[in-house]
Design a protein around this motif. Structure first.
Motif, PDB file in Angstrom:
ATOM      1  N   UNK A 147      11.373  34.103 -27.819  1.00  0.00           N
ATOM      2  CA  UNK A 147      11.310  35.208 -28.787  1.00  0.00           C
ATOM      3  C   UNK A 147      11.496  36.559 -28.106  1.00  0.00           C
ATOM      4  N   UNK A 148      10.835  36.742 -26.955  1.00  0.00           N
ATOM      5  CA  UNK A 148      10.981  38.005 -26.219  1.00  0.00           C
ATOM      6  C   UNK A 148      12.423  38.214 -25.772  1.00  0.00           C
ATOM      7  N   UNK A 149      13.045  37.132 -25.349  1.00  0.00           N
ATOM      8  CA  UNK A 149      14.433  37.197 -24.891  1.00  0.00           C
ATOM      9  C   UNK A 149      15.352  37.545 -26.062  1.00  0.00           C
ATOM     10  N   UNK A 150      15.121  36.958 -27.211  1.00  0.00           N
ATOM     11  CA  UNK A 150      15.957  37.201 -28.389  1.00  0.00           C
ATOM     12  C   UNK A 150      15.791  38.628 -28.912  1.00  0.00           C
ATOM     13  N   UNK A 151      14.572  39.161 -28.801  1.00  0.00           N
ATOM     14  CA  UNK A 151      14.306  40.508 -29.306  1.00  0.00           C
ATOM     15  C   UNK A 151      14.632  41.588 -28.282  1.00  0.00           C
ATOM     16  N   UNK A 152      15.071  41.175 -27.093  1.00  0.00           N
ATOM     17  CA  UNK A 152      15.422  42.110 -26.020  1.00  0.00           C
ATOM     18  C   UNK A 152      14.289  43.074 -25.693  1.00  0.00           C
ATOM     19  N   UNK A 153      13.077  42.573 -25.697  1.00  0.00           N
ATOM     20  CA  UNK A 153      11.916  43.405 -25.373  1.00  0.00           C
ATOM     21  C   UNK A 153      11.873  43.577 -23.862  1.00  0.00           C
ATOM     22  N   UNK A 154      11.588  44.774 -23.422  1.00  0.00           N
ATOM     23  CA  UNK A 154      11.606  45.099 -21.985  1.00  0.00           C
ATOM     24  C   UNK A 154      10.447  44.503 -21.220  1.00  0.00           C
ATOM     25  N   UNK A 155      10.345  43.213 -21.223  1.00  0.00           N
ATOM     26  CA  UNK A 155       9.300  42.504 -20.491  1.00  0.00           C
ATOM     27  C   UNK A 155       9.971  41.787 -19.323  1.00  0.00           C
TER      28      UNK A 155
END
Length: 129
Positions: free
Chosen positions: A79-87
């Motif tokens: 999910x983080x990868x799909x949302x391109x969240x800067x984590x």
């Protein structure tokens, strides 16, 4: 001096644990207390009985708990990868691979799984269903 025929004292660790638990009141109001055991518990293999009783009691092996945690973490990273969240996904994958290594140490051989990379998250989700 002792003779070679003497046996070391018998140590019943499980029995000691159960006695200690009973002294603390942990054996009161148990589910099924006072009811006869099902006949199936008296037939077949002892190990199979242990597995059935443990499953009925809600016990999950450590490797199975890890499997569920890994699956959930894979979905979270996806999910983080799909949302391109800067984590920092790489650090999360490193932690995930440590859990996979721990899982592989304890699971049955047919359940062994490979490590993952940031690029292989989507494919790994299929293996960890």
């Amino acid at each position: 001096m002792s003779d070679g025929n003497s046996m070391p004292p018998y140590n019943d660790l499980i029995g000691d644990i159960l006695k200690s638990h009973a002294k603390e009141g942990g054996m009161e109001n148990l589910k099924g207390q006072g009811k006869p055991l099902p006949k199936e518990y008296f037939s077949g293999d002892t190990y199979q009985h242990f597995q059935r009783i443990a499953k009925d009691a809600g016990y999950k092996p450590h490797w199975l708990k890890l499997q569920h945690e890994i699956r959930d973490e894979l979905h979270a990273i996806s999910r983080l990868q799909a949302e391109n969240i800067g984590v920092d996904l790489q650090n999360r994958v490193i932690g995930l691979n440590q859990k996979i290594d721990e899982h592989n140490k304890h699971c049955p051989p047919p359940m062994l799984k490979g490590r993952v990379t940031v690029e292989s998250i989507e494919r790994a989700k299929e293996f960890w269903k």
